[in-house]
Design a protein around this motif. Sequence first.
Motif, PDB file in Angstrom:
ATOM      1  N   MET A  14     -50.578 102.067 141.249  1.00 38.85           N
ATOM      2  CA  MET A  14     -50.959 102.611 140.051  1.00 38.85           C
ATOM      3  C   MET A  14     -51.529 103.899 140.458  1.00 38.85           C
ATOM      4  O   MET A  14     -52.351 104.190 141.291  1.00 38.85           O
ATOM      5  CB  MET A  14     -52.066 101.683 139.340  1.00 38.85           C
ATOM      6  CG  MET A  14     -51.403 100.597 138.669  1.00 38.85           C
ATOM      7  SD  MET A  14     -50.330 100.753 137.613  1.00 38.85           S
ATOM      8  CE  MET A  14     -51.200 101.417 136.274  1.00 38.85           C
ATOM      9  N   GLY A  15     -51.208 105.062 139.452  1.00 41.21           N
ATOM     10  CA  GLY A  15     -51.969 106.219 140.023  1.00 41.21           C
ATOM     11  C   GLY A  15     -51.219 107.145 140.882  1.00 41.21           C
ATOM     12  O   GLY A  15     -51.625 108.328 141.096  1.00 41.21           O
ATOM     13  N   SER A  16     -50.260 106.376 141.561  1.00 37.88           N
ATOM     14  CA  SER A  16     -49.518 107.195 142.482  1.00 37.88           C
ATOM     15  C   SER A  16     -48.317 108.026 141.785  1.00 37.88           C
ATOM     16  O   SER A  16     -48.008 108.021 140.691  1.00 37.88           O
ATOM     17  CB  SER A  16     -48.949 106.180 143.539  1.00 37.88           C
ATOM     18  OG  SER A  16     -47.930 105.438 143.049  1.00 37.88           O
ATOM     19  N   ASP A  17     -47.464 108.519 142.775  1.00 37.58           N
ATOM     20  CA  ASP A  17     -46.356 109.507 142.075  1.00 37.58           C
ATOM     21  C   ASP A  17     -45.194 109.233 142.733  1.00 37.58           C
ATOM     22  O   ASP A  17     -44.988 108.750 144.199  1.00 37.58           O
ATOM     23  CB  ASP A  17     -46.984 110.950 142.807  1.00 37.58           C
ATOM     24  CG  ASP A  17     -46.414 112.222 142.024  1.00 37.58           C
ATOM     25  OD1 ASP A  17     -45.191 112.098 141.658  1.00 37.58           O
ATOM     26  OD2 ASP A  17     -47.081 113.200 141.765  1.00 37.58           O
ATOM     27  N   ILE A  18     -44.295 109.054 141.974  1.00 37.41           N
ATOM     28  CA  ILE A  18     -42.816 108.470 142.393  1.00 37.41           C
ATOM     29  C   ILE A  18     -42.418 109.126 143.277  1.00 37.41           C
ATOM     30  O   ILE A  18     -41.556 108.788 144.261  1.00 37.41           O
ATOM     31  CB  ILE A  18     -41.934 108.363 141.247  1.00 37.41           C
ATOM     32  CG1 ILE A  18     -42.377 107.010 140.216  1.00 37.41           C
ATOM     33  CG2 ILE A  18     -40.381 107.971 141.599  1.00 37.41           C
ATOM     34  CD1 ILE A  18     -41.718 106.693 139.147  1.00 37.41           C
ATOM     35  N   GLU A  19     -42.587 110.676 143.216  1.00 39.34           N
ATOM     36  CA  GLU A  19     -42.070 111.772 144.211  1.00 39.34           C
ATOM     37  C   GLU A  19     -42.308 111.314 145.599  1.00 39.34           C
ATOM     38  O   GLU A  19     -41.766 111.522 146.749  1.00 39.34           O
ATOM     39  CB  GLU A  19     -42.584 113.084 143.918  1.00 39.34           C
ATOM     40  CG  GLU A  19     -42.295 114.187 144.656  1.00 39.34           C
ATOM     41  CD  GLU A  19     -42.787 115.510 144.428  1.00 39.34           C
ATOM     42  OE1 GLU A  19     -43.392 115.455 143.339  1.00 39.34           O
ATOM     43  OE2 GLU A  19     -42.499 116.309 145.194  1.00 39.34           O
ATOM     44  N   PHE A  20     -43.509 110.739 145.635  1.00 39.37           N
ATOM     45  CA  PHE A  20     -44.018 110.402 147.175  1.00 39.37           C
ATOM     46  C   PHE A  20     -44.017 109.009 147.675  1.00 39.37           C
ATOM     47  O   PHE A  20     -44.425 108.765 148.653  1.00 39.37           O
ATOM     48  CB  PHE A  20     -45.671 110.845 147.353  1.00 39.37           C
ATOM     49  CG  PHE A  20     -45.596 112.355 146.974  1.00 39.37           C
ATOM     50  CD1 PHE A  20     -44.837 113.220 147.745  1.00 39.37           C
ATOM     51  CD2 PHE A  20     -46.598 112.948 145.890  1.00 39.37           C
ATOM     52  CE1 PHE A  20     -45.140 114.971 147.580  1.00 39.37           C
ATOM     53  CE2 PHE A  20     -46.691 114.111 145.636  1.00 39.37           C
ATOM     54  CZ  PHE A  20     -46.005 115.240 146.360  1.00 39.37           C
ATOM     55  N   ALA A  21     -43.469 108.104 146.662  1.00 37.80           N
ATOM     56  CA  ALA A  21     -43.091 106.849 146.957  1.00 37.80           C
ATOM     57  C   ALA A  21     -42.362 106.716 148.142  1.00 37.80           C
ATOM     58  O   ALA A  21     -41.227 107.352 148.306  1.00 37.80           O
ATOM     59  CB  ALA A  21     -42.939 106.090 145.852  1.00 37.80           C
ATOM     60  N   ASP A  22     -42.704 105.940 149.182  1.00 39.71           N
ATOM     61  CA  ASP A  22     -41.480 105.649 150.218  1.00 39.71           C
ATOM     62  C   ASP A  22     -40.349 104.596 149.891  1.00 39.71           C
ATOM     63  O   ASP A  22     -40.311 104.071 148.970  1.00 39.71           O
ATOM     64  CB  ASP A  22     -42.285 104.922 151.432  1.00 39.71           C
ATOM     65  CG  ASP A  22     -42.716 103.592 150.923  1.00 39.71           C
ATOM     66  OD1 ASP A  22     -42.065 102.491 151.701  1.00 39.71           O
ATOM     67  OD2 ASP A  22     -43.862 103.432 150.406  1.00 39.71           O
ATOM     68  N   GLU A  23     -39.298 104.631 150.480  1.00 36.96           N
ATOM     69  CA  GLU A  23     -38.076 104.150 150.064  1.00 36.96           C
ATOM     70  C   GLU A  23     -38.213 102.692 149.747  1.00 36.96           C
ATOM     71  O   GLU A  23     -37.607 102.172 149.006  1.00 36.96           O
ATOM     72  CB  GLU A  23     -37.031 104.494 151.351  1.00 36.96           C
ATOM     73  CG  GLU A  23     -36.531 105.762 151.085  1.00 36.96           C
ATOM     74  CD  GLU A  23     -35.820 106.105 152.500  1.00 36.96           C
ATOM     75  OE1 GLU A  23     -34.870 105.477 152.773  1.00 36.96           O
ATOM     76  OE2 GLU A  23     -36.219 106.905 153.351  1.00 36.96           O
ATOM     77  N   ILE A  24     -38.855 101.999 150.788  1.00 37.36           N
ATOM     78  CA  ILE A  24     -38.969 100.585 150.848  1.00 37.36           C
ATOM     79  C   ILE A  24     -39.739 100.041 149.490  1.00 37.36           C
ATOM     80  O   ILE A  24     -39.406  99.229 148.898  1.00 37.36           O
ATOM     81  CB  ILE A  24     -39.533 100.040 152.033  1.00 37.36           C
ATOM     82  CG1 ILE A  24     -38.821 100.425 153.318  1.00 37.36           C
ATOM     83  CG2 ILE A  24     -39.803  98.582 152.092  1.00 37.36           C
ATOM     84  CD1 ILE A  24     -39.266 100.317 154.598  1.00 37.36           C
ATOM     85  N   THR A  25     -40.783 100.496 149.248  1.00 36.22           N
ATOM     86  CA  THR A  25     -41.542 100.447 148.270  1.00 36.22           C
ATOM     87  C   THR A  25     -40.810 100.737 146.904  1.00 36.22           C
ATOM     88  O   THR A  25     -40.743  99.864 146.003  1.00 36.22           O
ATOM     89  CB  THR A  25     -42.921 101.371 148.124  1.00 36.22           C
ATOM     90  OG1 THR A  25     -43.595 101.175 149.219  1.00 36.22           O
ATOM     91  CG2 THR A  25     -43.885 100.922 147.008  1.00 36.22           C
ATOM     92  N   LEU A  26     -40.123 101.668 146.757  1.00 40.81           N
ATOM     93  CA  LEU A  26     -39.311 102.207 145.626  1.00 40.81           C
ATOM     94  C   LEU A  26     -38.070 101.397 145.473  1.00 40.81           C
ATOM     95  O   LEU A  26     -38.133 100.789 144.325  1.00 40.81           O
ATOM     96  CB  LEU A  26     -38.713 103.738 145.901  1.00 40.81           C
ATOM     97  CG  LEU A  26     -38.832 104.233 144.544  1.00 40.81           C
ATOM     98  CD1 LEU A  26     -39.883 104.313 143.855  1.00 40.81           C
ATOM     99  CD2 LEU A  26     -38.420 105.871 144.958  1.00 40.81           C
ATOM    100  N   SER A  27     -37.580 100.778 146.338  1.00 41.39           N
ATOM    101  CA  SER A  27     -36.513  99.763 146.341  1.00 41.39           C
ATOM    102  C   SER A  27     -36.885  98.301 145.856  1.00 41.39           C
ATOM    103  O   SER A  27     -36.051  97.636 145.106  1.00 41.39           O
ATOM    104  CB  SER A  27     -35.241  99.730 147.479  1.00 41.39           C
ATOM    105  OG  SER A  27     -36.432  98.739 148.559  1.00 41.39           O
TER     106      SER A  27
END
Lengths: 197, 197
Positions: A175-188
């Motif tokens: 929460m409050g983070s930025d999708i741009e900076f999310a790492d691949e594993i977290t995003l997947s």
Amino acid sequence: MADFEEPIERLIEYFRSLPGVGKKTAQRYAFYIIENNKEKAENFAKAIVDAKEKVKLCKECGNYSASEVCPICQRRNKQIICVVQEPKDIISMEKVKSFDGVYHVLFGCINPLENKGPNDIRIKELLARVSTNDVKEVIMATNPDVEGEATAMYVAKLLRPMGVKVTRLAQGIAMGSDIEFADEITLSKAIADRKEI
Amino acid sequence: MADFEEPIERLIEYFRSLPGVGKKTAQRYAFYIIENNKEKAENFAKAIVDAKEKVKLCKECGNYSASEVCPICQRRNKQIICVVQEPKDIISMEKVKSFDGVYHVLFGCINPLENKGPNDIRIKELLARVSTNDVKEVIMATNPDVEGEATAMYVAKLLRPMGVKVTRLAQGIAMGSDIEFADEITLSKAIADRKEI
């Protein structure tokens, strides 16, 4: 050559042994002790000895406790157990306030690289708790890394046959983070576990 | 509500009182004590009490010392006195190795905003040392800020009539730094004090 005479140097060495403390910081701490009054130094020393002497592990959850059974285990709903790796994880969980169950501290996780197997952490104590108490749910709150995941899966496999519901903290973008900076594993993980809204 | 029971909370509070230590860091330190063995905790406590009990001020320079006269004052050239604000400044000076004189700790500097006047720091002790010993030079190594400068000027004015040479550490751009990033005051000082090469 030591920078200081023996009593100062020795105190600095003890402060340096604390986690994350370097030479300069240890010096600052030692000077602080020397600059303050004697009573404060004596009370500080007493606090160290007292904490070490009086604090044991809660015989139920394994958290640090001054009593045989910790205040959380004494008061709260024992039908839900949240399993964490370290006592300090409990502090973070407690900040949430919405959880009213009890905890179970594993003191680490299964980590073959550190030669830590299932018998080196408090798994059998968890199984004993589940088998003797009327536990409805076990929430696995081990860290979201390889070792924490593996430990959660391993424990879940042992618990499921006992008829207890085993859950895992949701993983995804913070929460409050930025999708741009999310790492691949977290995003997947966030995509795989997406929810209908 | 406190996050921990009394002995842990009390230890955390003492660690928090150390300079620059916040809640999380204090918790880490306290857990470190609890996780280590009893002997270590007792020795740590003893080191605190010992340092506070045994460490006094050297009766000559005012630095922290376990003996009446500190090892530096015992061994070194007393004709040159380097005046510093705090004991920790001596550590930095000693790293240079080229200085073989003795020190004088003022314990602060003249600072009207903090209600610190000339009588609140160890200036008269310095004058006494200079008048009773054969001192050739006093190096003012107070900090290069407004208060440190003012203190250096004030002390120099008192010492000069006593026939002693008073010097000040050179000020200018730091070695290895970048002129692009030097602040204006430092740069203007560096220009004013430029040297022929």
